[in-house]
Design an enzyme around this catalytic site. Sequence first.
Site, mmCIF file in Angstrom:
data_model
loop_
_atom_site.group_PDB
_atom_site.id
_atom_site.type_symbol
_atom_site.label_atom_id
_atom_site.label_comp_id
_atom_site.label_asym_id
_atom_site.label_seq_id
_atom_site.Cartn_x
_atom_site.Cartn_y
_atom_site.Cartn_z
ATOM 1 N N GLY A 253 0.794 -1.217 0.000
ATOM 2 C CA GLY A 253 0.000 0.000 0.000
ATOM 3 C C GLY A 253 0.826 1.264 0.000
ATOM 4 O O GLY A 253 0.461 2.258 -0.634
ATOM 5 N N ASN B 133 -7.062 4.226 9.039
ATOM 6 C CA ASN B 133 -6.410 3.050 9.606
ATOM 7 C C ASN B 133 -6.353 3.069 11.125
ATOM 8 O O ASN B 133 -6.150 2.024 11.745
ATOM 9 C CB ASN B 133 -4.991 2.912 9.043
ATOM 10 C CG ASN B 133 -4.099 4.079 9.413
ATOM 11 O OD1 ASN B 133 -4.496 5.241 9.282
ATOM 12 N ND2 ASN B 133 -2.888 3.793 9.861
ATOM 13 N N GLN C 2 -7.420 -0.091 3.950
ATOM 14 C CA GLN C 2 -8.194 -0.627 5.070
ATOM 15 C C GLN C 2 -9.604 -1.038 4.669
ATOM 16 O O GLN C 2 -10.258 -1.806 5.380
ATOM 17 C CB GLN C 2 -8.259 0.405 6.204
ATOM 18 C CG GLN C 2 -6.939 0.724 6.856
ATOM 19 C CD GLN C 2 -6.363 -0.454 7.630
ATOM 20 O OE1 GLN C 2 -7.062 -1.375 8.035
ATOM 21 N NE2 GLN C 2 -5.048 -0.427 7.837
ATOM 22 N N SER D 265 -3.498 -3.106 -0.381
ATOM 23 C CA SER D 265 -2.362 -3.818 0.197
ATOM 24 C C SER D 265 -2.787 -5.244 0.508
ATOM 25 O O SER D 265 -3.821 -5.463 1.155
ATOM 26 C CB SER D 265 -1.885 -3.121 1.471
ATOM 27 O OG SER D 265 -0.765 -3.801 2.016
ATOM 28 N N GLY D 266 -1.997 -6.224 0.062
ATOM 29 C CA GLY D 266 -2.387 -7.613 0.217
ATOM 30 C C GLY D 266 -2.442 -8.097 1.646
ATOM 31 O O GLY D 266 -3.286 -8.927 1.995
ATOM 32 N N HIS D 267 -1.548 -7.597 2.510
ATOM 33 C CA HIS D 267 -1.459 -8.188 3.837
ATOM 34 C C HIS D 267 -2.565 -7.751 4.791
ATOM 35 O O HIS D 267 -2.617 -8.198 5.939
ATOM 36 C CB HIS D 267 -0.074 -7.937 4.464
ATOM 37 C CG HIS D 267 0.169 -6.543 4.943
ATOM 38 N ND1 HIS D 267 0.190 -6.219 6.284
ATOM 39 C CD2 HIS D 267 0.425 -5.407 4.284
ATOM 40 C CE1 HIS D 267 0.447 -4.934 6.420
ATOM 41 N NE2 HIS D 267 0.602 -4.419 5.217
ATOM 42 N N THR E 287 11.387 -6.457 -11.710
ATOM 43 C CA THR E 287 10.857 -7.778 -12.029
ATOM 44 C C THR E 287 9.609 -8.058 -11.199
ATOM 45 O O THR E 287 9.615 -7.915 -9.978
ATOM 46 C CB THR E 287 11.910 -8.861 -11.751
ATOM 47 O OG1 THR E 287 13.068 -8.591 -12.545
ATOM 48 C CG2 THR E 287 11.377 -10.243 -12.074
ATOM 49 N N CYS F 178 2.889 1.824 11.442
ATOM 50 C CA CYS F 178 3.931 2.615 10.789
ATOM 51 C C CYS F 178 4.522 3.662 11.720
ATOM 52 O O CYS F 178 5.626 4.142 11.502
ATOM 53 C CB CYS F 178 3.369 3.288 9.538
ATOM 54 S SG CYS F 178 2.800 2.123 8.282
#
Length: 381
Positions: A69, A152, A180, A200-202, A238, A326
């Site tokens: 994110g 968040n 979120q 964001s994937g997590h 990549t 964060c």
Amino acid sequence: MLYLDNAATAPVRREVLEAMLPHLAHGFGNPSSHHTVGERAAGVLADARARVAGVLGVRAGDIVFTSGGTEANNLAVKGISLAALAHRERRHLITTTIEHESVLASADHLRRFHGFDVTSVTVGADGRVDPDAVLAAVRADTALVTLGYANNEIGTVQDVPSVASALAARGIPLHVDAVQAAGWLPIDRPTTGADALSLSGHKIGAPQGTGVLAVRGRIPLEPVLHGGGQERGRRSGTENVAGAVAIATALELAERERATDAARVGAARDALIAGVLDTVPAARLTGHPHHRLPGTASFVFPGSSGEAVLLELERRGIVSSSGSACAAGSDEPSHVLTAIGLDADVARTAVRITLPHGFTAAIPPIVDAVAASVTAVQSGA
């Protein structure tokens, strides 16, 4: 141990691990390589891109895979703004006072190094921004408006569709930080109206280090990472093929379960909030009482220390946090809590409890643990 810090990061789902494992163990090709192994990886990447686009209601070409994110927000805020500066000589950015650090730091970078004028719209005591205040800040040289769908720290949800509709009529792009919101709120473009959207994937059951920026193809975007020109020249490096499969799988699962999950978890959140406010003297809810994420309950406990309460909670088997991971370790009070009018001392008493998708645990023991922890800290026990 009951883990209730899911806004910081959520466990990787079993289905996601199973989907990505073949591309870690065997499908190791570089999608840019012009041989069979690389072309096979490119096909897997294209399929993941199409799956993400399907959930978001956008074209596959609008999807940019990122490392998370923070990178998606940086690419959107800097990339769209710098392209607008180059193509249309626009040098004004609008945001709010409660955005994620990655958005605020990106805006500050544009101000310090590229001469942008940044307008930070204030929010109410409940964390909601008035769409009319956003529109009132618009100028002839406005390059971008960036707005978090759901905060968040306090979980307040913004009226993104109204803002998007009004900005579209003026030809000004809107970036939405939906990190979120995914899995809890509708995030497809037809619903939100966002021109660019970060994920964001997590937060939804994919591994850390996976993310997405969905950006309309007609919007110029200056890359932040330069190199080999991957992702149609918008994000060099990549590609993480297994990560793309992971976030596509997690996003599909989250969207499939969203309606029923949000209703069930939202009811548990309401019971938790009511229990804490009824049981803990002087406890105050932060954020909007109704327009909030289904899984987020955030409080301040004046007369205590938020960090001490968290330690007591962990002693009782519950893991939670004071707010954004964060900003963990900082002595400064949360910028979100001070922006909604709390003084610094009260802001330092914050505790955020974020329930997971699929939450089924009983609420009364959690309420009892919060009450006991606050009492222990206030009594010096």
